[in-house]
Design a protein around this motif. Structure first.
Motif, PDB file in Angstrom:
ATOM      1  N   UNK A  15       0.855  -1.173   0.000  1.00 25.60           N
ATOM      2  CA  UNK A  15       0.000   0.000   0.000  1.00 25.60           C
ATOM      3  C   UNK A  15       0.895   1.228   0.000  1.00 25.60           C
ATOM      4  N   UNK A  16       0.634   2.144  -0.902  1.00 22.57           N
ATOM      5  CA  UNK A  16       1.454   3.344  -0.980  1.00 22.57           C
ATOM      6  C   UNK A  16       0.658   4.545  -1.436  1.00 22.57           C
ATOM      7  N   UNK A  17       1.219   5.697  -1.209  1.00 23.32           N
ATOM      8  CA  UNK A  17       0.597   6.929  -1.670  1.00 23.32           C
ATOM      9  C   UNK A  17       1.460   7.495  -2.779  1.00 23.32           C
ATOM     10  N   UNK A  18       0.890   7.668  -3.984  1.00 26.19           N
ATOM     11  CA  UNK A  18       1.699   8.128  -5.113  1.00 26.19           C
ATOM     12  C   UNK A  18       2.114   9.589  -4.998  1.00 26.19           C
ATOM     13  N   UNK A  19       1.479  10.324  -4.081  1.00 27.17           N
ATOM     14  CA  UNK A  19       1.833  11.721  -3.880  1.00 27.17           C
ATOM     15  C   UNK A  19       1.111  12.637  -4.846  1.00 27.17           C
ATOM     16  N   UNK A  20       0.972  13.846  -4.414  1.00 23.70           N
ATOM     17  CA  UNK A  20       0.397  14.885  -5.238  1.00 23.70           C
ATOM     18  C   UNK A  20       0.683  16.218  -4.572  1.00 23.70           C
ATOM     19  N   UNK A  21       0.500  17.273  -5.286  1.00 25.81           N
ATOM     20  CA  UNK A  21       0.708  18.609  -4.738  1.00 25.81           C
ATOM     21  C   UNK A  21      -0.346  18.889  -3.668  1.00 25.81           C
ATOM     22  N   UNK A  22       0.093  19.384  -2.534  1.00 24.76           N
ATOM     23  CA  UNK A  22      -0.812  19.737  -1.445  1.00 24.76           C
ATOM     24  C   UNK A  22      -0.860  21.257  -1.369  1.00 24.76           C
ATOM     25  N   UNK A  23      -2.043  21.810  -1.429  1.00 23.14           N
ATOM     26  CA  UNK A  23      -2.155  23.271  -1.394  1.00 23.14           C
ATOM     27  C   UNK A  23      -1.757  23.786  -0.017  1.00 23.14           C
ATOM     28  N   UNK A  24      -1.362  25.035   0.030  1.00 26.01           N
ATOM     29  CA  UNK A  24      -0.936  25.651   1.292  1.00 26.01           C
ATOM     30  C   UNK A  24      -2.090  25.799   2.270  1.00 26.01           C
ATOM     31  N   UNK A  25      -3.321  25.701   1.779  1.00 24.80           N
ATOM     32  CA  UNK A  25      -4.497  25.826   2.639  1.00 24.80           C
ATOM     33  C   UNK A  25      -4.809  24.538   3.399  1.00 24.80           C
ATOM     34  N   UNK A  26      -4.195  23.435   2.993  1.00 26.02           N
ATOM     35  CA  UNK A  26      -4.506  22.150   3.608  1.00 26.02           C
ATOM     36  C   UNK A  26      -3.467  21.777   4.660  1.00 26.02           C
ATOM     37  N   UNK A  27      -3.889  20.990   5.618  1.00 26.02           N
ATOM     38  CA  UNK A  27      -3.013  20.516   6.670  1.00 26.02           C
ATOM     39  C   UNK A  27      -2.301  19.251   6.171  1.00 26.02           C
ATOM     40  N   UNK A  28      -0.983  19.299   5.960  1.00 23.08           N
ATOM     41  CA  UNK A  28      -0.290  18.111   5.445  1.00 23.08           C
ATOM     42  C   UNK A  28      -0.323  16.921   6.405  1.00 23.08           C
ATOM     43  N   UNK A  29      -0.524  17.181   7.697  1.00 18.14           N
ATOM     44  CA  UNK A  29      -0.600  16.081   8.656  1.00 18.14           C
ATOM     45  C   UNK A  29      -1.849  15.229   8.437  1.00 18.14           C
ATOM     46  N   UNK A  30      -2.873  15.814   7.847  1.00 26.40           N
ATOM     47  CA  UNK A  30      -4.088  15.056   7.559  1.00 26.40           C
ATOM     48  C   UNK A  30      -3.786  13.920   6.591  1.00 26.40           C
ATOM     49  N   UNK A  62      -9.872   3.895   3.732  1.00 29.14           N
ATOM     50  CA  UNK A  62      -8.823   4.293   4.655  1.00 29.14           C
ATOM     51  C   UNK A  62      -7.584   3.445   4.372  1.00 29.14           C
ATOM     52  N   UNK A  63      -6.467   4.100   4.158  1.00 31.88           N
ATOM     53  CA  UNK A  63      -5.252   3.406   3.734  1.00 31.88           C
ATOM     54  C   UNK A  63      -4.636   2.524   4.811  1.00 31.88           C
ATOM     55  N   UNK A  64      -4.893   2.805   6.063  1.00 29.41           N
ATOM     56  CA  UNK A  64      -4.249   2.056   7.142  1.00 29.41           C
ATOM     57  C   UNK A  64      -5.175   1.022   7.773  1.00 29.41           C
ATOM     58  N   UNK A  65      -6.329   0.800   7.181  1.00 26.49           N
ATOM     59  CA  UNK A  65      -7.300  -0.131   7.754  1.00 26.49           C
ATOM     60  C   UNK A  65      -7.607  -1.225   6.736  1.00 26.49           C
ATOM     61  N   UNK A  66      -7.086  -2.410   6.975  1.00 25.11           N
ATOM     62  CA  UNK A  66      -7.312  -3.533   6.074  1.00 25.11           C
ATOM     63  C   UNK A  66      -6.988  -4.824   6.817  1.00 25.11           C
ATOM     64  N   UNK A  67      -7.508  -5.914   6.298  1.00 18.47           N
ATOM     65  CA  UNK A  67      -7.143  -7.240   6.801  1.00 18.47           C
ATOM     66  C   UNK A  67      -7.391  -8.233   5.684  1.00 18.47           C
ATOM     67  N   UNK A  68      -6.798  -9.410   5.832  1.00 23.07           N
ATOM     68  CA  UNK A  68      -6.921 -10.486   4.857  1.00 23.07           C
ATOM     69  C   UNK A  68      -7.592 -11.666   5.536  1.00 23.07           C
ATOM     70  N   UNK A  69      -8.508 -12.307   4.812  1.00 21.41           N
ATOM     71  CA  UNK A  69      -9.049 -13.582   5.253  1.00 21.41           C
ATOM     72  C   UNK A  69      -9.128 -14.490   4.028  1.00 21.41           C
ATOM     73  N   UNK A  70      -9.751 -15.652   4.181  1.00 19.47           N
ATOM     74  CA  UNK A  70      -9.788 -16.605   3.058  1.00 19.47           C
ATOM     75  C   UNK A  70     -10.520 -16.062   1.828  1.00 19.47           C
ATOM     76  N   UNK A  71     -11.353 -15.049   1.991  1.00 28.67           N
ATOM     77  CA  UNK A  71     -12.088 -14.470   0.852  1.00 28.67           C
ATOM     78  C   UNK A  71     -11.266 -13.458   0.073  1.00 28.67           C
ATOM     79  N   UNK A  72     -10.253 -12.845   0.707  1.00 27.56           N
ATOM     80  CA  UNK A  72      -9.413 -11.882   0.011  1.00 27.56           C
ATOM     81  C   UNK A  72      -8.998 -10.714   0.882  1.00 27.56           C
ATOM     82  N   UNK A  73      -8.664  -9.616   0.218  1.00 33.89           N
ATOM     83  CA  UNK A  73      -8.250  -8.388   0.891  1.00 33.89           C
ATOM     84  C   UNK A  73      -9.493  -7.588   1.252  1.00 33.89           C
ATOM     85  N   UNK A  74      -9.580  -7.185   2.487  1.00 32.52           N
ATOM     86  CA  UNK A  74     -10.748  -6.461   2.989  1.00 32.52           C
ATOM     87  C   UNK A  74     -10.372  -5.019   3.297  1.00 32.52           C
TER      88      UNK A  74
END
Length: 102
Positions: A15-30, A62-74
């Protein structure tokens, strides 16, 4: 963002974030906790060859919320900016990528 081995399908997910320009109005910590979108790279764990890579839709999962079971990636379509997100319901989308294996 993370690497996860699927012992049921014998696949490796990155899982990765390809990145993009973040405007100065946005909180980068988000972006560290609720990035607007992310990519999934699927590898063959026997030789780490890339099978498929794709970006998920914006503001759905949500990028940090996932699990795997016999059916696949959730994945959880519970991004705070998802217009269909209802905090009173637990929703899980299951993806079976086993058909991608050569």
């Amino acid at each position: 963002m993370g690497i996860y081995f699927d012992p049921y399908k014998n696949l490796l997910y990155r899982f990765g974030w390809p990145g993009e320009e973040i405007s100065k109005d946005e909180d980068p910590m988000q972006f560290s906790s609720t990035s607007p979108f992310f990519t999934i790279s699927i590898y063959d764990p026997s030789d780490f060859s890339l099978i498929k890579e794709f970006s998920l839709p914006r503001n759905i999962y949500l990028a940090h919320h996932y699990f795997v079971n016999e059916k696949g990636l959730n994945l959880f379509p519970m991004h705070p900016n998802n217009p269909e997100f209802n905090e009173d319901k637990m929703v899980i989308h299951t993806f079976d990528f086993s058909s991608l294996k050569p």
